[in-house]
Motif scaffolding. Structure first.
Motif, PDB file in Angstrom:
ATOM      1  N   ILE A 240       0.834  -1.213   0.000  1.00  0.00           N
ATOM      2  CA  ILE A 240       0.000   0.000   0.000  1.00  0.00           C
ATOM      3  C   ILE A 240       0.865   1.259   0.000  1.00  0.00           C
ATOM      4  O   ILE A 240       0.642   2.196  -0.788  1.00  0.00           O
ATOM      5  CB  ILE A 240      -0.945  -0.006   1.216  1.00  0.00           C
ATOM      6  CG1 ILE A 240      -1.949  -1.159   1.103  1.00  0.00           C
ATOM      7  CG2 ILE A 240      -1.682   1.321   1.328  1.00  0.00           C
ATOM      8  CD1 ILE A 240      -2.844  -1.301   2.306  1.00  0.00           C
ATOM      9  N   ILE A 241       1.869   1.297   0.875  1.00  0.00           N
ATOM     10  CA  ILE A 241       2.687   2.506   1.015  1.00  0.00           C
ATOM     11  C   ILE A 241       3.526   2.756  -0.235  1.00  0.00           C
ATOM     12  O   ILE A 241       3.646   3.896  -0.702  1.00  0.00           O
ATOM     13  CB  ILE A 241       3.573   2.402   2.268  1.00  0.00           C
ATOM     14  CG1 ILE A 241       2.697   2.415   3.523  1.00  0.00           C
ATOM     15  CG2 ILE A 241       4.587   3.537   2.330  1.00  0.00           C
ATOM     16  CD1 ILE A 241       3.455   2.152   4.794  1.00  0.00           C
ATOM     17  N   SER A 242       4.112   1.700  -0.794  1.00  0.00           N
ATOM     18  CA  SER A 242       4.934   1.886  -1.995  1.00  0.00           C
ATOM     19  C   SER A 242       4.080   2.368  -3.175  1.00  0.00           C
ATOM     20  O   SER A 242       4.511   3.226  -3.956  1.00  0.00           O
ATOM     21  CB  SER A 242       5.640   0.579  -2.354  1.00  0.00           C
ATOM     22  OG  SER A 242       4.703  -0.457  -2.595  1.00  0.00           O
ATOM     23  N   SER A 243       2.845   1.840  -3.301  1.00  0.00           N
ATOM     24  CA  SER A 243       1.964   2.285  -4.386  1.00  0.00           C
ATOM     25  C   SER A 243       1.554   3.742  -4.189  1.00  0.00           C
ATOM     26  O   SER A 243       1.547   4.533  -5.142  1.00  0.00           O
ATOM     27  CB  SER A 243       0.723   1.391  -4.449  1.00  0.00           C
ATOM     28  OG  SER A 243       1.071   0.039  -4.688  1.00  0.00           O
ATOM     29  N   LEU A 244       1.223   4.114  -2.967  1.00  0.00           N
ATOM     30  CA  LEU A 244       0.861   5.499  -2.685  1.00  0.00           C
ATOM     31  C   LEU A 244       2.032   6.441  -2.939  1.00  0.00           C
ATOM     32  O   LEU A 244       1.854   7.541  -3.479  1.00  0.00           O
ATOM     33  CB  LEU A 244       0.393   5.632  -1.227  1.00  0.00           C
ATOM     34  CG  LEU A 244      -1.067   5.303  -0.921  1.00  0.00           C
ATOM     35  CD1 LEU A 244      -1.312   5.351   0.574  1.00  0.00           C
ATOM     36  CD2 LEU A 244      -2.005   6.257  -1.633  1.00  0.00           C
ATOM     37  N   TYR A 245       3.219   6.023  -2.555  1.00  0.00           N
ATOM     38  CA  TYR A 245       4.388   6.889  -2.714  1.00  0.00           C
ATOM     39  C   TYR A 245       4.681   7.151  -4.183  1.00  0.00           C
ATOM     40  O   TYR A 245       5.051   8.278  -4.570  1.00  0.00           O
ATOM     41  CB  TYR A 245       5.594   6.250  -2.030  1.00  0.00           C
ATOM     42  CG  TYR A 245       6.772   7.194  -1.899  1.00  0.00           C
ATOM     43  CD1 TYR A 245       6.871   8.060  -0.817  1.00  0.00           C
ATOM     44  CD2 TYR A 245       7.780   7.220  -2.861  1.00  0.00           C
ATOM     45  CE1 TYR A 245       7.933   8.931  -0.695  1.00  0.00           C
ATOM     46  CE2 TYR A 245       8.846   8.090  -2.750  1.00  0.00           C
ATOM     47  CZ  TYR A 245       8.925   8.943  -1.663  1.00  0.00           C
ATOM     48  OH  TYR A 245       9.983   9.818  -1.541  1.00  0.00           O
ATOM     49  N   GLN A 246       4.532   6.134  -5.031  1.00  0.00           N
ATOM     50  CA  GLN A 246       4.786   6.313  -6.462  1.00  0.00           C
ATOM     51  C   GLN A 246       3.806   7.302  -7.087  1.00  0.00           C
ATOM     52  O   GLN A 246       4.146   8.036  -8.025  1.00  0.00           O
ATOM     53  CB  GLN A 246       4.684   4.962  -7.172  1.00  0.00           C
ATOM     54  CG  GLN A 246       5.806   4.003  -6.817  1.00  0.00           C
ATOM     55  CD  GLN A 246       5.638   2.647  -7.463  1.00  0.00           C
ATOM     56  OE1 GLN A 246       4.686   2.413  -8.209  1.00  0.00           O
ATOM     57  NE2 GLN A 246       6.546   1.728  -7.175  1.00  0.00           N
ATOM     58  N   VAL A 247       2.567   7.347  -6.553  1.00  0.00           N
ATOM     59  CA  VAL A 247       1.566   8.268  -7.090  1.00  0.00           C
ATOM     60  C   VAL A 247       1.783   9.688  -6.586  1.00  0.00           C
ATOM     61  O   VAL A 247       1.663  10.670  -7.331  1.00  0.00           O
ATOM     62  CB  VAL A 247       0.148   7.772  -6.738  1.00  0.00           C
ATOM     63  CG1 VAL A 247      -0.916   8.784  -7.167  1.00  0.00           C
ATOM     64  CG2 VAL A 247      -0.122   6.417  -7.392  1.00  0.00           C
ATOM     65  N   LEU A 248       2.126   9.825  -5.293  1.00  0.00           N
ATOM     66  CA  LEU A 248       2.167  11.147  -4.662  1.00  0.00           C
ATOM     67  C   LEU A 248       3.527  11.830  -4.761  1.00  0.00           C
ATOM     68  O   LEU A 248       3.606  13.057  -4.683  1.00  0.00           O
ATOM     69  CB  LEU A 248       1.784  11.016  -3.177  1.00  0.00           C
ATOM     70  CG  LEU A 248       0.357  10.556  -2.894  1.00  0.00           C
ATOM     71  CD1 LEU A 248       0.153  10.326  -1.400  1.00  0.00           C
ATOM     72  CD2 LEU A 248      -0.649  11.574  -3.407  1.00  0.00           C
ATOM     73  N   GLU A 249       4.592  11.081  -4.919  1.00  0.00           N
ATOM     74  CA  GLU A 249       5.928  11.672  -4.898  1.00  0.00           C
ATOM     75  C   GLU A 249       6.155  12.700  -6.014  1.00  0.00           C
ATOM     76  O   GLU A 249       6.737  13.773  -5.761  1.00  0.00           O
ATOM     77  CB  GLU A 249       6.979  10.562  -4.967  1.00  0.00           C
ATOM     78  CG  GLU A 249       8.386  11.013  -4.611  1.00  0.00           C
ATOM     79  CD  GLU A 249       9.154  11.503  -5.838  1.00  0.00           C
ATOM     80  OE1 GLU A 249      10.110  12.286  -5.683  1.00  0.00           O
ATOM     81  OE2 GLU A 249       8.762  11.084  -6.960  1.00  0.00           O
ATOM     82  N   PRO A 250       5.694  12.459  -7.250  1.00  0.00           N
ATOM     83  CA  PRO A 250       5.917  13.483  -8.289  1.00  0.00           C
ATOM     84  C   PRO A 250       5.224  14.808  -7.998  1.00  0.00           C
ATOM     85  O   PRO A 250       5.674  15.858  -8.456  1.00  0.00           O
ATOM     86  CB  PRO A 250       5.339  12.824  -9.552  1.00  0.00           C
ATOM     87  CG  PRO A 250       5.413  11.357  -9.283  1.00  0.00           C
ATOM     88  CD  PRO A 250       5.138  11.226  -7.824  1.00  0.00           C
ATOM     89  N   THR A 251       4.130  14.814  -7.238  1.00  0.00           N
ATOM     90  CA  THR A 251       3.401  16.054  -6.939  1.00  0.00           C
ATOM     91  C   THR A 251       3.839  16.697  -5.629  1.00  0.00           C
ATOM     92  O   THR A 251       3.345  17.768  -5.277  1.00  0.00           O
ATOM     93  CB  THR A 251       1.891  15.766  -6.869  1.00  0.00           C
ATOM     94  OG1 THR A 251       1.631  14.846  -5.788  1.00  0.00           O
ATOM     95  CG2 THR A 251       1.396  15.149  -8.171  1.00  0.00           C
ATOM     96  N   GLY A 252       4.750  16.051  -4.891  1.00  0.00           N
ATOM     97  CA  GLY A 252       5.223  16.605  -3.625  1.00  0.00           C
ATOM     98  C   GLY A 252       4.275  16.419  -2.467  1.00  0.00           C
ATOM     99  O   GLY A 252       4.415  17.094  -1.438  1.00  0.00           O
TER     100      GLY A 252
END
Length: 549
Positions: A50-62
């Motif tokens: 869950i965390i790795s999937s969320l991080y991949q989505v949110l990291e580009p937008t900060g």
């Protein structure tokens, strides 16, 4: 302050005292700890996904810090509601309350001391949820020492505010609502409320198709919520400060928010002390009062000639049903698995389509799968493993009643078997009318599971009679910090699980009737030897139980 620390230290020693704990107890702790490792690995794998999937989505937008914010807010809500029953039991309904009231302590000192047991529950849940979230987020974020330090302080201090909010609500409620005369009903309602919260949370999770889609959908929604962090602080104010403290890109910025986070916690602790001093004594007064308006009935009209065994069984059943803590743990919790399966059948199309695929599965495989699942459900029921411990300090009365120890033992076994039969009936309805298991396989399963239920109770009572817990101040302590239910489950599940695996893969066991015959012989043999061993030791154990305590 010295008196407060002394009181808290005394309660800690009493709670964690190893007096009377033999080497067998320590061995059981070690074995059960090893058995929990696979469950922990599965939970870690789920959170990591869950965390790795969320991080991949949110990291580009900060917006990757939203991961921590959502994790903390969900944990805070969970702690807020699940700690209410333990706070009620520890603060108001424990049997040692009157002993402490006579001591020279201020109300706030008693409140701090009585917070030990509820805090253990709070920190146990936090260790399972918050620590893995911070760990996997730190791995994805590539953090360093400052993040580790702030994460550790977050784990230590974050659970305090949800706990304090729950305690404040309980103290105000107990002060102004006259519920002391209905304390059993109050504990039951609080326990049911927490159970429904947990079930509701699982239903929401199950309504999503899979973990990756859930994470991606949540991540896309979070990208559009610029004020999300500030909005969640309306409910739990330390979430925003803790989240910002864990953003360590600018170290002095992180330190300032860490100071703010600690300051909010100190203010909450101060309010906890003030409210405890102001409301605790008023709420605890009259807590031992009973209800009014009970009818006077003719005893002779209710007296009938019944066997001693059935009378004792009825007495056990009434005790379980009328005591909220026993009813919640022995009856309600045992219905959780069948009830949860019912929910999944209606909201998950893949599981709901299982009924249509049963026609292509061999009857032998269906019987083994249903039997193994039923063994797990029956093994989680703590009625048998608390049969002796439920007596508490009243156990000595069994030594003076004109009833044979064997009769008392069979009464407890029958009561536990009747309680488990409720789960069996629900499973029968689930398998027969929802999944549409073939009728002849269902009949074979029912015969086997009735015998397995008796074995489950024999093992549970055998474990409890050799290591009972009779010294408790609140009924919840019968089930907390005890390894007897898990030990019984492991013996039952691994024993029959091994047999099921052998029958599943043995090439010459292809017929469902041969499978049924082998399982029936093993169950019958197990019942004979287990029951014989239990009866042989019951006379001596009845006398030595009080000596062990």
């Amino acid at each position: 302050m010295n008196k407060t620390l002394l009181l808290f230290k005394t309660m800690v020693k009493m709670h964690f005292s190893m007096v009377g704990k033999d080497d067998k107890f320590k061995i059981n702790v070690f074995i059960i700890s090893l058995a929990l490792i696979p469950i922990g690995i599965m939970w870690m794998f789920l959170l990591n996904t869950i965390i790795s999937s969320l991080y991949q989505v949110l990291e580009p937008t900060g917006h990757e810090s939203f991961i921590i914010a959502i994790g903390l807010i969900l944990t805070g809500i969970l702690l807020l509601f699940t700690s209410i029953p333990s706070i009620l039991s520890s603060f108001y309904f424990a049997e040692d309350i009157e002993d402490y009231l006579a001591m020279p302590f201020h109300p706030y000192q008693l409140v701090i001391g009585k917070s030990l047991a509820p805090l253990l529950t709070v920190y146990g849940i936090s260790a399972v949820v918050i620590l893995p979230i911070l760990f996997f987020y730190g791995l994805a974020y590539g953090s360093g020492i400052l993040f580790a330090l702030n994460g550790f302080l977050t784990f230590i201090f974050f659970p305090l505010i949800p706990f304090i909010l729950s305690a404040l609500m309980v103290m105000v409620l107990m002060r102004y609502a006259n519920i002391s005369k209905n304390k059993d009903r109050t504990k039951f309602v609080a326990g049911m409320f927490s159970l429904f919260m947990i079930v509701g949370f699982n239903v929401i999770i199950r309504m999503n198709q899979d973990t990756d889609q859930l994470s991606q959908g949540l991540g896309k929604w979070l990208e559009q919520q610029d004020q999300l962090l500030w909005n969640v602080t309306k409910f739990i104010p330390n979430v925003y400060a803790a989240t910002k403290a864990l953003e360590v890109d600018v170290w002095w910025h992180s330190v300032l928010f860490l100071v703010l986070f600690l300051l909010i916690t100190v203010i909450a602790i101060t309010l906890f002390i003030v409210f405890g001093q102001r409301f605790y004594y008023q709420g605890v007064l009259g807590i031992s009062g009973g209800g009014k308006g009970k009818k006077v009935e003719d005893i002779e009209s209710r007296t009938s000639s019944r066997s001693i065994l059935w009378s004792y069984t009825t007495k056990e059943l009434k005790t379980i049903i009328r005591t909220p803590a026993f009813f919640m743990n022995c009856v309600i919790n045992s219905l959780f698995a069948p009830f949860f399966i019912f929910i999944m059948m209606f909201i998950d199309e893949d599981i709901g389509a299982m009924a249509s695929t049963l026609q292509s599965i061999a009857p032998k495989s269906i019987l083994l799968a249903l039997f193994l699942f039923s063994i797990f459900v029956l093994g989680t029921n703590p009625t048998a493993t608390s049969a002796i411990s439920r007596e508490g300090s009243n156990w000595f009365t069994n030594l003076y009643m004109p009833i044979q120890p064997k009769t008392i033992l069979y009464g407890k076994l029958l009561a536990a078997w009747i309680v488990e039969s409720v789960s069996i009936v629900l499973l029968l309805i689930l398998f027969g009318f929802v999944i549409n298991v073939p009728i002849f396989v269902l009949i074979l399963w029912l015969i086997l599971v009735v015998g397995a239920s008796w074995i489950s109770n024999l093992i549970g009572v055998f474990i409890d009679i050799h290591n009972p817990k009779l010294k408790w101040n609140d009924e919840q302590q019968v089930f907390k910090s005890r390894f007897a239910p898990l030990q019984s489950l492991l013996i039952l599940f691994f024993g029959f699980g091994t047999l099921v695996l052998f029958l599943w893969f043995l090439p010459f066991v292809t017929n469902v009737w041969i499978t049924f015959l082998i399982l029936g012989i093993v169950i019958g043999t197990s019942i004979y030897f287990t029951q014989r061993k239990l009866i042989q030791t019951v006379d001596t154990q009845f006398i030595h139980i009080m000596e062990k305590q």
